[in-house]
Design a protein around this motif. Structure first.
Motif, short mmCIF file in Angstrom:
data_model
loop_
_atom_site.label_atom_id
_atom_site.label_comp_id
_atom_site.label_asym_id
_atom_site.label_seq_id
_atom_site.Cartn_x
_atom_site.Cartn_y
_atom_site.Cartn_z
N ASP A 87 0.46 17.68 0.94
CA ASP A 87 0.56 17.27 2.20
C ASP A 87 1.41 16.44 2.76
N ASP B 117 0.75 22.49 2.64
CA ASP B 117 0.90 22.40 4.47
C ASP B 117 2.97 22.19 5.50
N SER C 118 -0.25 22.35 10.12
CA SER C 118 -0.91 20.96 9.12
C SER C 118 -2.20 20.49 10.74
N ALA D 270 -5.31 22.32 8.98
CA ALA D 270 -6.02 21.05 8.89
C ALA D 270 -5.88 19.99 8.68
N VAL E 83 -6.27 20.79 3.28
CA VAL E 83 -5.15 21.80 3.24
C VAL E 83 -5.70 23.11 1.83
#
Length: 239
Positions: free
Chosen positions: A12, A67, A99, A102, A199
């Motif tokens: 990420d 992500d 995102s 997440a 994620v």
């Protein structure tokens, strides 16, 4: 193969928080650093550190996860590019994760000692007086309100109450968001970012059926402009 059996390396890099997580059959380990830039230098070293600490190499994984945004255009591209390179070289597929989902994952299914939220409105600062936002709930998979770009004062609650706010959009625009959501927010949590641990958990639940070839990874930008063009600024009267 179910979620408890998968080994997944997740990346990420879409905000100032750069993180890498390793899901080993349901146990998640993460390394995270917050910095304004330098994610392209950090992320590979973090990935190698986690793999080495667990005595693994890339070819022993079941998949990668990344992500894909929305977030920083540069950050999104870094994460996808690194995931593509690692996956292609190791013959792995990649599980793409949004995102905002997440970000919500961290409060919908938090770690020990934290209170889980029933409904979460993640918002990431999109600059230019806007936020990327969505609405998620613990009762059903997927988004209640799909990810979108919005002015903070126009964000909707979808008829839901007892909402938890989270993300850099709240850090920057909390007064406007609270006014727009008209009493439906019970709390908002400062200083939170999407993380690779979220994620990894989402990817493990979705499983290998959601994985794609690294060549087929696509970014989710939502807005296709980084900043207003000169012509747009002049049309609006800005210098």
């Amino acid at each position: 193969m179910n979620a408890s059996e998968l080994n997944i390396l997740a990346l990420d890099t879409v905000t100032e928080a750069c993180s890498v997580a390793l899901n080993l059959r349901g146990a998640v380990t993460q390394q995270l650093e917050v910095a304004a830039n330098g994610h392209s230098r950090r992320v590979l070293g973090m990935a190698q550190h986690l793999l080495s600490a667990c005595g693994l190499n890339l070819r022993e994984l079941d998949a990668l996860a990344v992500d894909i945004g929305p977030g920083s255009f540069t950050g999104v591209r870094i994460g996808i590019g690194v995931a593509q390179g690692l996956a292609y070289g190791a013959g792995l597929k990649v599980i793409p994760v949004n995102s905002l989902e997440a970000l919500a994952e961290g409060v919908l299914r938090p770690g020990d000692g934290e209170t889980a939220a029933a409904t979460v409105l993640p918002a990431i600062d999109a600059r230019m007086g806007q936020v990327y936002c969505a609405l998620y709930g613990s009762a059903a998979p997927g988004a209640i309100i799909e990810p979108a770009l919005s002015a903070p004062g126009q964000v909707a609650n979808g008829g839901h109450a007892n909402i938890t706010g989270i993300g850099s959009g709240w850090d920057r625009h909390a007064p406007a968001l609270l006014e727009a959501l008209n009493g439906s927010v019970s709390r908002w949590l400062a200083g939170r970012h999407p993380e690779a641990a979220g994620v990894a958990r989402i990817a493990a639940v979705r499983g290998l059926q959601s994985a794609v070839s690294p060549l087929h990874l696509r970014a989710t930008y939502i807005r296709n402009e980084v900043a207003k063009t000169t012509a747009q600024r002049r049309a609006s009267g800005a210098p």
